[in-house]
Design an enzyme around this catalytic site. Structure first.
Site, PDB file in Angstrom:
ATOM      1  CB  SER A  63      12.236   3.160  92.016  1.00  0.00           C
ATOM      2  OG  SER A  63      13.086   3.772  91.060  1.00  0.00           O
TER       3      SER A  63
ATOM      4  CE1 TYR B 215      16.187   3.180  95.553  1.00  0.00           C
ATOM      5  CE2 TYR B 215      16.058   3.267  93.158  1.00  0.00           C
ATOM      6  CZ  TYR B 215      15.583   3.641  94.393  1.00  0.00           C
ATOM      7  OH  TYR B 215      14.480   4.462  94.487  1.00  0.00           O
TER       8      TYR B 215
END
Ligand SMILES: NC(=O)c1ccc[n+]([C@@H]2O[C@H](COP(=O)([O-])OP(=O)(O)OC[C@H]3O[C@@H](n4cnc5c(N)ncnc54)[C@H](O)[C@@H]3O)[C@@H](O)[C@H]2O)c1
Length: 261
Positions: free
Chosen positions: A144, A157
């Site tokens: 990501s 995350y």
């Protein structure tokens, strides 16, 4: 058809980006696809529909929780039995729970580390065991942009994805002598994905007291190219990295984020 005759394992393939990548790999000529996810019914439906659309590609649904070591070991064994080899691992399964630091429970933290980091480690380890004797293989982690830059109210995350970059760089060195390349792809916000449509828009709208379409416009405005990331934007890079055209590329993490830093 840049992946003619190859066998790939895709985790998190029951929906979203993983499902889209499965279709793209079949289009690119893969003849074997092992599809894993914890959503067994949805996964079986994806494998069935994909097989019907691409009869040249043998798609097998193998339900697997990537956090459970024995399940990952069993899945790799099944891939070896079914296909006799593994050319590509797409470590795509991932989860997110947005919360400010003081509101992040240990359970929510641990869940994201378990799936996004430990799950990637287990799948890469078992895939590498199949690839080493072949003297060839490709591992691609779907990371990501939050794996390269901290993310507001997403500490778990981001930490799990930063860890994934360290893992990618390190195992790229471990596996280079065996002809196995390891890279990470770091997408921007896939605003049409179930992750946003089913979870994040609702979470952010509630937290900020704004309508969901205003949240979408806010995120689009942060991207220099002016739109959210599409599955094909990610798939184009994944296919390149999986192909021999990328044979001199390993240990890298590439952003696909429309210029957004
Ligand atoms: N959606 C985005 O905006 C975005 C942006 C950047 C990166 N990513 C990354 O892309 C990847 C795919 O995201 P997505 O948007 O398709 O999300 P998604 O939630 O639609 O799909 C993730 C899939 O992973 C599966 N999964 C969850 N836990 C699992 C486990 N323990 N074992 C096996 N499977 C499990 C889920 O069942 C689901 O099918 C993730 O790694 C995510 O972090 C997503």
């Amino acid at each position: 058809m840049r992946l003619q005759g190859q066998v790939a394992w895709i985790t998190g393939a029951a929906q979203g980006l993983g499902e889209a990548l499965a279709y793209r790999l079949a289009q690119e000529g893969c003849t074997g696809l092992a599809l894993s996810d914890i959503q067994a019914e949805k996964l079986a439906a994806v494998a069935h529909a994909l097989q019907a659309q691409h009869p040249h590609c043998h798609a097998v649904a193998i339900p697997c929780d990537i956090c459970r070591e024995e399940a990952v070991v069993r899945t790799a064994k099944q891939i070896a039995q079914q296909f006799g080899r593994l050319d590509i691992l797409i470590a795509n399964a991932g989860v997110i729970h947005s919360a400010e630091l003081t509101e992040m429970s240990l359970e929510q933290w641990q869940w994201q580390i378990d799936v996004n980091l430990t799950g990637y480690f287990l799948c890469a380890r078992e895939a590498a065991k199949l690839m080493k004797p072949q003297g060839k293989g490709v591992i691609i982690q779907i990371n990501s942009k939050s794996g390269l830059k901290g993310s507001y109210k997403n500490c778990a995350y981001a930490a799990s994805k930063f860890g994934g970059i360290g893992l990618t760089q390190s195992i790229a060195m471990d596996l280079a002598p065996y002809g196995i390349r390891v890279n990470a792809v770091c997408p921007g916000n896939l605003l049409d994905s179930p992750m946003w449509q089913g979870t994040l828009f609702e979470q952010y709208a509630r937290k900020w007291g704004l309508p969901e379409d205003a949240i979408r416009r806010y995120y689009e405005a942060q991207v220099p190219l002016g739109r959210g990331c599409a599955y094909d934007d990610v798939a184009n890079l994944v296919v390149f990295l999986a192909s021999d055209e990328a044979s001199y590329i390993t240990g890298e993490a590439y952003r696909v984020a429309g210029g957004q830093l």
